[in-house]
Design an enzyme around this catalytic site. Sequence first.
Site, mmCIF file in Angstrom:
data_model
loop_
_atom_site.group_PDB
_atom_site.id
_atom_site.type_symbol
_atom_site.label_atom_id
_atom_site.label_comp_id
_atom_site.label_asym_id
_atom_site.label_seq_id
_atom_site.Cartn_x
_atom_site.Cartn_y
_atom_site.Cartn_z
ATOM 1 N N ASP A 170 -38.232 -2.267 -22.813
ATOM 2 C CA ASP A 170 -39.352 -1.471 -23.309
ATOM 3 C C ASP A 170 -39.161 -0.674 -24.593
ATOM 4 O OD1 ASP A 170 -40.062 -2.447 -20.847
ATOM 5 O OD2 ASP A 170 -41.007 -0.608 -20.177
ATOM 6 N N GLU A 402 -30.617 2.806 -12.502
ATOM 7 C CA GLU A 402 -31.420 1.858 -13.279
ATOM 8 C C GLU A 402 -30.639 1.331 -14.486
ATOM 9 O OE1 GLU A 402 -34.974 3.723 -14.712
ATOM 10 O OE2 GLU A 402 -35.879 1.845 -15.412
HETATM 11 C C1 GLC Z 1 -38.891 -0.276 -16.995
HETATM 12 C C2 GLC Z 1 -38.147 -1.465 -17.571
HETATM 13 C C3 GLC Z 1 -38.845 -2.751 -17.163
HETATM 14 C C4 GLC Z 1 -38.983 -2.795 -15.647
HETATM 15 C C5 GLC Z 1 -39.708 -1.556 -15.138
HETATM 16 C C6 GLC Z 1 -39.717 -1.447 -13.624
HETATM 17 O O1 GLC Z 1 -40.148 -0.146 -17.544
HETATM 18 O O2 GLC Z 1 -38.061 -1.364 -18.956
HETATM 19 O O3 GLC Z 1 -38.111 -3.850 -17.610
HETATM 20 O O4 GLC Z 1 -39.644 -3.930 -15.245
HETATM 21 O O5 GLC Z 1 -39.045 -0.404 -15.610
HETATM 22 O O6 GLC Z 1 -38.418 -1.439 -13.138
#
Ligand code: GLC
Length: 436
Positions: A170, A402
């Site tokens: 992102d 994460e």
């Molecule tokens: C964040 C990450 C994306 C992922 C989401 C949910 O936005 O950048 O890749 O899918 O979180 O985990």
Amino acid sequence: MDYKLSNTAKEILLNNFQEKGFTIPSKGLYPFQWLWDSGFIAIGFAHFDIEKAKTEIKTLLNAQWENGFIPHIIFHDESNTYFPGPDFHQANLHAQANKKYKSTGMTQPPVTGFVLEKIYKIATEKEDILNFIKNNIDQVYKNHSYFYENRDPHNEGLVYIYHNWESGTDNSPIWDDIWESFDVPDYDFERRDTSHVDPSQRPTKKEYNYYLHIVDIAKECKYNDYKIAELSPFLVQDPLFNAMLIKSNNSLINLYKIIGNNDTKIEQLQKWQKKSITSFNSKLYDEELGAYIHFDLRNKKPIRFISSPSFSPLFAGIPNKEQAEKLINTMITKFGGENMYLCASFDPTSNRFDPKKYWRGPVWVNLNWIIYYGLLNYGYNDIAKQIKSDTLEILEKVGFYEYFDARKKAYTKEINGYGGSNFSWSAALYLDLINN
Ligand code: GLC
């Protein structure tokens, strides 16, 4: 090493699994179903609860649109812990949007094809899983047709993304120059992510203005892909996204061969495959950098930065031997060394590298998993082993966060992982790595 976290990993997945048949990525921070998360999560479940793996995929495919598109977030429940939600996205502006499920009008890396093949390999009851695949594979095929028919305006075999949220990575520094290329209004909104996670690990308010603005432009286009291709200030050919599509094409070919009687689809997939791989290597490979890079389709120029997505084509068998060799050399010299865990999400030698911030430097388990299998594909077993043991070492040390610091020295007593905790794909892919 004994894999002491295997039970914890399973518990995380089971706790994050929801009654409606999908798994949230992380409580609070991400309370819905995300496309590529679901794929990785299904792989984790396949190792101990195959029914849940099937349910995860089935629920995802239920949200598919009539035109084959699969959305990036499916808003199964109401939630006030997340912004922007369904009222902002208004996916139903598109005439073919799913009538039953609220969602965004953007997608995410198309992992479903290779996930099906992976689950097939993991499952012990082959007949049962093959039945499941038979019943669902055509929807994935339709999703690939959607991409080639709607997201490839110059007929190159390379599909575009129109939003950084479609990339999965992102707030990578890759997008920084794109933000410089247009103006945005200052949105008045309440962030929710920063009430769950330290703001220094998340994108800035200014970046969010851009993110929201591109959604607004797509809404003005009523989410029509051709209009978006004309008007969106963000239009990128992303090597990670396209590598996932190519890998999934390949998995669909393999699975259709096992199923039999699907020659026309296999031929079509092979045609896409040939064209995609040829363009990928001529357009997205940067000889001088020794890496695959993104291409800014709107401003018609390559984005010459190296990131973990630069190595993802190994997973899809895209580079030739010589390119693979160069790629690995780039990874070792820029991302490796005894002080670093593999693999930072962005070039640690660049001044845009930020070791704590989201996709601007930290290690992500899904990218490591992709690169690990890619390295094995090409027979680089030693470095594959290293990326695997780095990943397991970090997870064993701090748990299922994460994202993680790539600098070994950053791990002091106070420092753990970053972003959300009890993060589903970190747990799911841990289960896959220790079982491989
Ligand atoms: C964040 C990450 C994306 C992922 C989401 C949910 O936005 O950048 O890749 O899918 O979180 O985990």
